[in-house]
Design a protein around this motif. Structure first.
Motif, short mmCIF file in Angstrom:
data_model
loop_
_atom_site.label_atom_id
_atom_site.label_comp_id
_atom_site.label_asym_id
_atom_site.label_seq_id
_atom_site.Cartn_x
_atom_site.Cartn_y
_atom_site.Cartn_z
N TRP A 279 1.14 -1.27 -0.17
CA TRP A 279 0.17 0.03 -0.32
C TRP A 279 0.63 1.20 0.60
N CYS A 280 0.44 2.16 -0.50
CA CYS A 280 1.64 3.47 -0.81
C CYS A 280 0.24 4.74 -0.79
N PHE A 281 0.66 5.42 0.32
CA PHE A 281 -0.11 6.42 0.93
C PHE A 281 0.01 7.61 0.28
N ALA A 282 1.03 7.70 -0.68
CA ALA A 282 1.69 9.22 -1.31
C ALA A 282 0.38 8.82 -2.81
N THR A 283 0.07 7.60 -3.63
CA THR A 283 -0.64 7.53 -4.31
C THR A 283 -2.40 6.46 -3.75
N SER B 175 10.25 4.79 -7.44
CA SER B 175 9.26 5.35 -8.54
C SER B 175 7.77 4.97 -7.70
N LEU B 176 7.90 3.58 -7.91
CA LEU B 176 6.54 3.01 -7.19
C LEU B 176 6.01 3.93 -6.00
N CYS B 177 6.80 3.53 -5.17
CA CYS B 177 6.50 4.71 -3.98
C CYS B 177 7.95 5.35 -2.68
N PRO B 178 7.57 6.13 -2.68
CA PRO B 178 8.50 6.46 -1.49
C PRO B 178 8.59 5.69 -0.67
N LEU B 179 9.38 5.09 0.27
CA LEU B 179 9.77 4.06 1.41
C LEU B 179 8.97 4.69 3.27
N SER B 180 9.14 6.20 3.38
CA SER B 180 8.49 6.42 3.87
C SER B 180 6.33 6.26 3.92
N LEU C 270 3.41 0.98 10.25
CA LEU C 270 4.59 0.61 9.99
C LEU C 270 4.64 0.77 8.27
N ASN C 271 5.61 2.33 8.23
CA ASN C 271 6.46 2.37 7.19
C ASN C 271 8.46 1.17 6.91
N PHE C 272 7.95 1.40 5.33
CA PHE C 272 9.44 0.89 5.29
C PHE C 272 10.60 1.11 5.68
N GLU C 273 10.57 3.01 5.73
CA GLU C 273 12.18 3.02 6.38
C GLU C 273 11.93 2.56 8.48
N ALA C 274 10.80 3.01 9.06
CA ALA C 274 10.98 2.69 10.35
C ALA C 274 11.01 1.05 10.42
N LEU C 275 10.68 0.23 9.33
CA LEU C 275 11.79 -1.33 9.20
C LEU C 275 12.87 -1.73 9.32
N ILE C 276 13.21 -0.71 8.38
CA ILE C 276 14.52 -1.26 7.98
C ILE C 276 15.38 -0.86 9.23
#
Length: 182
Positions: A59-63, A79-84, A93-99
């Motif tokens: 899921w991408c909150f930006a789009t 290009s698909l979705c920013p990590l945040s 939980l976004n990808f930045e926090a997960l990483i």
């Protein structure tokens, strides 16, 4: 140890607790992640809660849309979705926090393993050979023992000379030996 620094046991317990919480958060209320049923595309989901329980969906909150997770890359491309803004597994939980969380847990585990290996190696190396202080004390003990032995020999020779002088020894060549009645 400084009272401000936590000890190794509390650090290990904290890391273990963080790892368990992270894994529990990915399971989302006791349910395991599932794949979308065959034939249902990720784009059919219209909200985050419907999209992220499926392992192949992102899921991408930006789009505000649900897309197929790009399995060819570990991380979704910008290009698909920013990590945040990307969500996978749980919506909060976004990808930045997960990483960051996974990197901290992995780093803590690696540092703990290296620290334990260093402690074990140093301990066996230290116990295998005597310490410098122990060697110094052993040398001093040996020197003291040798001096005591020398003094004992000197004292014994003086006592023997005195015994010979006063005829207290059973030595027959001594000129002052006692006459025996035969």
């Amino acid at each position: 140890m400084s009272p401000l620094l936590p000890d190794r046991a509390s650090l290990t317990a904290s890391a273990l607790c963080a790892a368990v919480l992270l894994l529990a958060s990915l399971a989302d209320q006791g349910e395991c992640q599932t794949t979308a049923p065959p034939g249902v595309r990720c784009s059919t989901y219209k909200n985050c809660d419907g999209c992220v329980p499926h392992a192949k969906c992102l899921w991408c909150f930006a789009t505000n849309n649900c897309t197929d997770y790009p399995v060819t890359w570990l991380l979704p491309p910008a290009s698909l979705c920013p990590l945040s803004q990307a969500r996978w597994g749980v919506c909060w939980l976004n990808f930045e926090a997960l990483i960051i969380a996974l990197a901290v847990v992995a780093g803590t585990i690696l540092i703990s393993i290296v620290f334990c290996c260093c402690c074990c190696c140093c301990k066996t190396r230290r116990s295998g050979r005597p310490d410098r202080d122990e060697e110094r004390f052993a040398r001093k003990r040996e020197e003291i023992r040798q001096r005591a032995e020398e003094r004992k020999v000197e004292r014994q020779t003086r006592h023997d000379e005195i015994r010979r002088k006063y005829g207290l020894m059973g030595d027959s060549d001594h000129p002052y030996s006692k006459f025996e009645n035969e």
